[in-house]
Design a protein around this motif. Structure first.
Motif: not given
Length: 297
Positions: A211-239
């Motif tokens: 079973q898999f769980r994921v934390k997906f973070r993306a770099q937010d350059n549009l608002h002048g923030f060079s770090g990563y921001k979490t966009k999703f965190e949770g279990d990946i459904p089996t389907e």
């Protein structure tokens, strides 16, 4: 026998008959049946009897409720376990004579339990390939045979019990070191088709549940923030997880991730936690990947 003794024989026989009605005593000896030697010694004690022979050896009543051995010793053999079942009771003082100095609690024998055990090996790898991995067999009070394998070996199987005989069928056996050998194979596509492919380098995923769980973070350059921001965190459904032999495909683009975080060129940081389980064993492996989403080919 001399002549004087022979002439007195009728009188002596009468004396013997008379003494037979007297109380038993070690000091009365009938001279009519005594030899000359014992006739001269009236008060004589008998000799000690011969020493008796030893009794036959009894059966061994020692319990054997537990057996520890190497797994390679299990194949094509039966093992016999036994134990005595005792019940704890109170009231020992009432069972003995008044005034007896004894603790009031005691153990009462209920029955002797005996069970035979054998393993049936159906794992594709031969049992000898697991060397000296330790195995413990234990007979419980309810007459169940428990089998415990080494922490370094993951085993999945099932027990079958008949009268005084237990069979354990091993379907899968995997060394612990081969459980957490997942790695990123490919990060492909973009948008809703974005996916992450993970491969099992030990090729054991046909037996191990994952079973898999994921934390997906993306770099937010549009608002002048060079770090990563979490966009999703949770279990990946089996389907959203597909497996082809030992390769998993995680459909990340189908998760609840904002569209702007799935576009080509966006830098992402992905953490995947895989939970691997087989039988009663379970372990977690963390897989990290960092890079840019590329344009679809």
């Amino acid at each position: 026998m001399h002549t004087g003794f022979r002439s007195k024989l009728p009188l002596l026989l009468t004396f013997c008959l008379f003494t037979s009605f007297l109380p038993a005593s070690s000091s009365v000896l009938c001279p009519a049946v005594a030899s000359d030697e014992y006739y001269k010694v009236a008060r004589n004690y008998g000799r000690d009897g011969r020493t008796g022979t030893d009794g036959r050896e009894g059966r061994d009543g020692t319990d054997t409720p537990t057996v520890q051995l190497a797994i390679s010793e299990l194949i094509n053999k039966q093992f016999h376990l036994s134990k005595n079942k005792w019940n704890q009771r109170m009231g020992a003082a009432s069972l003995l004579a008044p005034g007896s100095a004894i603790a009031d609690d005691y153990r009462q024998f209920e029955q002797r339990r005996e069970e035979a055990f054998q393993i049936v090996w159906q794992e594709r790898q031969p049992i000898t390939s697991f060397g000296n991995q330790a195995v413990t067999l234990n007979l419980t009070d309810n007459k169940q045979v428990e089998i415990t394998f080494s922490e370094e070996l993951w085993v999945e199987g099932n027990s079958k019990s008949e009268t005084n005989f237990t069979t354990f069928i091993v379907n899968h056996a995997i060394p612990k070191k081969d459980v957490a050998r997942l790695a990123v194979a490919e990060f492909a596509d973009a948008g809703q088709n974005l996916n992450l492919k993970i491969v099992d380098l030990a090729a054991k995923s046909d037996a191990i549940n994952t079973q898999f769980r994921v934390k997906f973070r993306a770099q937010d350059n549009l608002h002048g923030f060079s770090g990563y921001k979490t966009k999703f965190e949770g279990d990946i459904p089996t389907e959203l997880v597909t497996r082809d032999y030992n390769r998993f495909t995680l459909a990340l683009g189908k998760l609840k991730i904002p569209d702007e975080a799935l576009r080509p060129g966006v830098n992402v940081d992905i953490e995947v936690i895989a939970t691997r389980s087989l039988g009663i064993r379970s372990a977690k492996q963390t897989i990290n990947w960092q890079g840019a989403i590329r344009k679809p080919r």
